[in-house]
Design a protein around this motif. Structure first.
Motif, mmCIF file in Angstrom:
data_model
loop_
_atom_site.group_PDB
_atom_site.id
_atom_site.type_symbol
_atom_site.label_atom_id
_atom_site.label_comp_id
_atom_site.label_asym_id
_atom_site.label_seq_id
_atom_site.Cartn_x
_atom_site.Cartn_y
_atom_site.Cartn_z
ATOM 1 N N ARG A 310 0.828 -1.211 0.000
ATOM 2 C CA ARG A 310 0.000 0.000 0.000
ATOM 3 C C ARG A 310 0.863 1.263 0.000
ATOM 4 O O ARG A 310 0.512 2.271 -0.609
ATOM 5 C CB ARG A 310 -0.950 0.000 1.190
ATOM 6 C CG ARG A 310 -2.222 -0.797 0.931
ATOM 7 C CD ARG A 310 -3.245 -0.539 2.004
ATOM 8 N NE ARG A 310 -2.821 -1.054 3.303
ATOM 9 C CZ ARG A 310 -3.106 -2.273 3.744
ATOM 10 N NH1 ARG A 310 -3.806 -3.105 2.992
ATOM 11 N NH2 ARG A 310 -2.689 -2.665 4.935
ATOM 12 N N GLU A 331 -9.234 -7.863 0.575
ATOM 13 C CA GLU A 331 -9.888 -6.733 1.215
ATOM 14 C C GLU A 331 -10.831 -6.065 0.220
ATOM 15 O O GLU A 331 -10.665 -6.197 -1.002
ATOM 16 C CB GLU A 331 -8.866 -5.732 1.737
ATOM 17 C CG GLU A 331 -8.033 -5.058 0.651
ATOM 18 C CD GLU A 331 -6.959 -4.153 1.240
ATOM 19 O OE1 GLU A 331 -6.506 -4.430 2.358
ATOM 20 O OE2 GLU A 331 -6.571 -3.181 0.550
ATOM 21 N N SER A 332 -11.804 -5.363 0.726
ATOM 22 C CA SER A 332 -12.752 -4.646 -0.116
ATOM 23 C C SER A 332 -12.106 -3.394 -0.680
ATOM 24 O O SER A 332 -11.088 -2.916 -0.178
ATOM 25 C CB SER A 332 -13.995 -4.269 0.702
ATOM 26 O OG SER A 332 -13.644 -3.336 1.727
ATOM 27 N N ARG A 334 -13.345 -0.551 -0.403
ATOM 28 C CA ARG A 334 -13.510 0.464 0.633
ATOM 29 C C ARG A 334 -12.316 0.471 1.574
ATOM 30 O O ARG A 334 -11.779 1.530 1.919
ATOM 31 C CB ARG A 334 -14.798 0.218 1.422
ATOM 32 C CG ARG A 334 -15.021 1.239 2.543
ATOM 33 C CD ARG A 334 -16.332 1.006 3.246
ATOM 34 N NE ARG A 334 -16.379 -0.292 3.891
ATOM 35 C CZ ARG A 334 -17.422 -0.732 4.604
ATOM 36 N NH1 ARG A 334 -18.506 0.011 4.713
ATOM 37 N NH2 ARG A 334 -17.391 -1.932 5.158
ATOM 38 N N LYS A 335 -11.862 -0.729 1.970
ATOM 39 C CA LYS A 335 -10.719 -0.795 2.874
ATOM 40 C C LYS A 335 -9.449 -0.296 2.182
ATOM 41 O O LYS A 335 -8.630 0.405 2.784
ATOM 42 C CB LYS A 335 -10.509 -2.215 3.381
ATOM 43 C CG LYS A 335 -9.396 -2.328 4.438
ATOM 44 C CD LYS A 335 -9.315 -3.723 5.022
ATOM 45 C CE LYS A 335 -8.326 -3.763 6.183
ATOM 46 N NZ LYS A 335 -6.953 -3.469 5.772
ATOM 47 N N THR A 336 -9.299 -0.661 0.909
ATOM 48 C CA THR A 336 -8.135 -0.170 0.169
ATOM 49 C C THR A 336 -8.126 1.351 0.137
ATOM 50 O O THR A 336 -7.095 1.997 0.356
ATOM 51 C CB THR A 336 -8.140 -0.720 -1.273
ATOM 52 O OG1 THR A 336 -8.129 -2.147 -1.242
ATOM 53 C CG2 THR A 336 -6.929 -0.228 -2.052
ATOM 54 N N LEU A 338 -9.583 3.429 2.272
ATOM 55 C CA LEU A 338 -9.305 3.955 3.606
ATOM 56 C C LEU A 338 -7.824 3.850 3.952
ATOM 57 O O LEU A 338 -7.256 4.745 4.598
ATOM 58 C CB LEU A 338 -10.149 3.218 4.647
ATOM 59 C CG LEU A 338 -11.648 3.566 4.669
ATOM 60 C CD1 LEU A 338 -12.384 2.650 5.629
ATOM 61 C CD2 LEU A 338 -11.842 5.028 5.060
ATOM 62 N N GLU A 339 -7.187 2.761 3.529
ATOM 63 C CA GLU A 339 -5.762 2.592 3.823
ATOM 64 C C GLU A 339 -4.925 3.641 3.088
ATOM 65 O O GLU A 339 -3.945 4.160 3.626
ATOM 66 C CB GLU A 339 -5.302 1.188 3.441
ATOM 67 C CG GLU A 339 -5.912 0.065 4.271
ATOM 68 C CD GLU A 339 -5.352 0.000 5.694
ATOM 69 O OE1 GLU A 339 -4.596 0.906 6.095
ATOM 70 O OE2 GLU A 339 -5.676 -0.969 6.400
ATOM 71 N N SER A 342 -5.383 6.794 4.873
ATOM 72 C CA SER A 342 -4.653 6.739 6.142
ATOM 73 C C SER A 342 -3.200 7.145 5.959
ATOM 74 O O SER A 342 -2.621 7.858 6.799
ATOM 75 C CB SER A 342 -4.727 5.327 6.737
ATOM 76 O OG SER A 342 -6.052 4.975 7.051
ATOM 77 N N ARG A 348 -4.372 5.845 11.111
ATOM 78 C CA ARG A 348 -5.070 4.633 10.661
ATOM 79 C C ARG A 348 -6.577 4.818 10.822
ATOM 80 O O ARG A 348 -7.126 4.726 11.923
ATOM 81 C CB ARG A 348 -4.590 3.408 11.428
ATOM 82 C CG ARG A 348 -3.114 3.108 11.222
ATOM 83 C CD ARG A 348 -2.800 1.670 11.576
ATOM 84 N NE ARG A 348 -3.418 0.741 10.651
ATOM 85 C CZ ARG A 348 -3.474 -0.583 10.850
ATOM 86 N NH1 ARG A 348 -2.981 -1.086 11.966
ATOM 87 N NH2 ARG A 348 -4.037 -1.362 9.967
ATOM 88 N N ILE A 350 -9.024 2.931 9.923
ATOM 89 C CA ILE A 350 -9.823 1.759 10.292
ATOM 90 C C ILE A 350 -9.949 1.639 11.815
ATOM 91 O O ILE A 350 -10.790 0.899 12.312
ATOM 92 C CB ILE A 350 -9.218 0.454 9.709
ATOM 93 C CG1 ILE A 350 -7.819 0.201 10.265
ATOM 94 C CG2 ILE A 350 -9.207 0.495 8.200
ATOM 95 C CD1 ILE A 350 -7.283 -1.173 9.917
ATOM 96 N N ASP A 547 -2.090 -6.092 13.544
ATOM 97 C CA ASP A 547 -2.619 -5.962 12.183
ATOM 98 C C ASP A 547 -1.556 -5.544 11.185
ATOM 99 O O ASP A 547 -1.835 -5.313 10.028
ATOM 100 C CB ASP A 547 -3.759 -4.932 12.147
ATOM 101 C CG ASP A 547 -4.984 -5.426 12.894
ATOM 102 O OD1 ASP A 547 -5.228 -6.632 12.851
ATOM 103 O OD2 ASP A 547 -5.674 -4.587 13.517
#
Length: 548
Positions: A310, A331-332, A334-336, A338-339, A342, A348, A350, A547
């Motif tokens: 990332r 991962e979705s 959406r998570k990508t 957000l990362e 971040s 972070r 999440i 994590d």
């Protein structure tokens, strides 16, 4: 097909072939080009239309006419007379007549060309080469064109002194024409194939070249569609140049070393002009990354592969402003997103967005995943490798993604049918081969994540050293990657946030071994160079780093 007697050939009303349809004495026909059967009623049926068979398909009855210049084509009377190409009338309509002759010069077939560019065949044309009766077997060179007009053009540009012939039925039937006349064509030292510069012509030229003995076939390249177009555009000299500059035919993939000057000398900078990574720890041995490279990141579970990937997505897509394709299968989207946000915010998301305003969040979104440089594949879990490749090709070709990030290889094959001996290994072999070919074809950068097999003794989670032999599933991963970067850290040790970067393979400059160290900062979720001079904060608990 049956016991009926063959009469003659004629144009096919279904596929348009000028001479591939055979007519039989019971009234039925069969096209040997498109394999359509014509009913005795004179009709042919298919799913798209019903067409009538041509009534012009009759046995040979030579049509007379007048030899004269064809001014619209730039052809003089002498050329037309030499090749028996003249102007006549058929049923009140003016036609151009191309005479096909046997070795004695006797006319055995005629092709009528009407003003609307349709054709009618009389007698035998198949199996003949237009103009071959003019040139005896053997000689230094012969030029073969795709049509009669081009044959006349090339001959005229050489003062009608050198062998030029034409195939009878267009590029789609070139292979058959060369097979039918193989002995004659093979008697020449060089056969220059000068077909039209469209897809059909290029394909036909290659198919025809395969028929000839090795070393005899040469393929000419023109600046316009065909020789006559060159003549009309005032580029006659380009036709002659194309004859002498024709390249000897070689199967795909075989290149003469003498043709590589531009690639080898004029493009040296493409090899040396590499993009640096955002960390000196990785640049030390890799010397950066170039286009057309396949880079594999590998480590044990939870060691930081996705975190590092990332960071690279952010670096190329935000810092460098390059177009990136992201396929994160664990991962979705959406998570990508957000990362990536971040990383931009050094926080972070999440774990929560406390202390951040909506304006700050919107700004981070527009600066990262919303900046137009990222294309994400909306899919969670395994998918068919063929489908994956089509998605990647689309990202690269249609969307302009020069950087591809795939996380990870193992999950791609997890949904495939890999039962049987070596199923997973063979699936990964095939996938890596296809990925390698895609990188070579498109010259993109591709970063992929691969998992490791568990070692017999100390696990990777406890800081065990990684090696190429531990790559899970297939030796093709190590074999086909340009760079393999191993990540090591001891999750249970005194410095669980220190990541060792070990170069396992380096096709670019050969440097391997430990390249450097990165430090994971739990407060920001970021990776930074670690030199050993800074102390690791003892306030970071194992819970905070789970994590990573």
């Amino acid at each position: 097909m049956d016991s009926s007697r063959f009469l003659f050939h004629c144009p096919c009303p279904n596929c348009g072939s000028s001479d591939a349809c055979g007519i039989y004495d019971d009234g039925h026909g069969f096209c040997f080009s498109c394999n359509k059967y014509f009913k005795p009623s004179g009709e042919v049926s298919n799913t798209r239309s019903t067409k009538k068979m041509s009534k012009e398909c009759i046995p040979m009855e030579e049509l007379e006419g007048e030899f004269r210049a064809i001014k619209t084509r730039g052809l003089n009377e002498d050329t037309c007379r030499k090749y028996k190409y003249y102007i006549g009338k058929y049923k009140g309509k003016a036609v151009q007549v191309a005479c096909y002759c046997d070795d004695t010069g006797s006319v055995v077939g005629q092709k009528f060309r009407f003003a609307d560019k349709t054709f009618t065949i009389f007698g035998k044309v198949s199996g003949q080469l237009f103009g071959s009766q003019l040139w005896g077997s053997g000689g230094k060179m012969i030029v073969v064109t795709e049509g009669e007009i081009d044959c006349l053009t090339v001959s005229q540009l050489q003062n009608n002194q050198w062998p030029v012939v034409s195939i009878p039925n267009g590029a789609q039937a070139a292979k058959k024409a060369f097979e039918d006349n193989l002995e004659y064509l093979s008697s020449f030292d060089k056969v220059i194939i000068m077909f039209d510069m469209d897809d059909a012509g290029r394909k036909g030229a290659e198919e025809a070249a395969k028929v000839l003995p090795v070393g005899k076939a040469y393929i000419a390249t023109l600046p316009f569609k065909d020789p006559n177009e060159c003549l009309k555009e005032g580029k006659s000299s380009e036709v002659i140049k194309a004859i002498w500059n024709a390249k000897i035919y070689r199967p795909d993939g075989i290149v003469c070393g003498s043709d590589l000057f531009n690639d080898c000398v004029l493009h040296i900078s493409e090899f040396s002009n590499r993009e640096e990574y955002p960390w000196e720890a990785l640049n030390a041995k890799t010397r950066g990354v170039g286009y057309g490279e396949l880079i594999t990141l590998t480590s044990g579970s939870g060691m930081g592969k996705s975190t590092l990937l990332r960071e690279l997505e952010y670096y190329f897509g935000v810092t460098k402003g390059e177009i990136c394709g992201v396929v994160a299968l664990e991962e979705s989207t959406r998570k990508t997103g957000l990362e990536l946000m971040s990383i931009d915010l050094n926080k972070r998301l999440i774990l929560g967005s406390e202390g951040l305003s909506q304006e700050e969040l919107k700004g981070a979104f527009e600066h990262t995943v919303g900046n137009g440089n990222f294309f994400l594949y909306d899919h969670f879990g395994s998918l068919d490798s063929g489908n994956l490749l089509s998605k990647l090709r689309y990202m690269i070709k249609a969307l302009g993604c020069r950087n591809i990030f795939l996380d990870h290889i193992s999950i791609v094959v997890s949904g495939m049918d890999t039962d049987g001996d070596g199923g997973e290994r063979k699936a990964i072999d095939k996938l890596m081969t296809n990925l390698r070919s895609l990188v070579e074809e498109t010259q993109c950068r591709m970063f992929v994540i691969s998992h490791l097999k568990r070692p017999e003794k100390k696990g990777h989670e406890e800081g065990a050293q990684v090696s190429l032999s531990q790559l899970r599933g297939s030796g093709a991963i190590a074999q086909l990657s340009d760079m393999v970067i191993g990540l090591e850290r001891n999750q249970q040790g005194d410095t669980p946030n220190i990541l060792t970067l070990r170069i396992l393979k380096n096709r670019f400059c050969g440097l391997t071994g430990v390249s450097g160290y990165l430090e994971y900062v739990p407060e920001t979720g970021r990776l930074r160079d670690f030199t050993g001079e800074d102390s690791i904060s003892e306030d970071f608990s194992k819970e905070e780093t789970k994590d990573f």
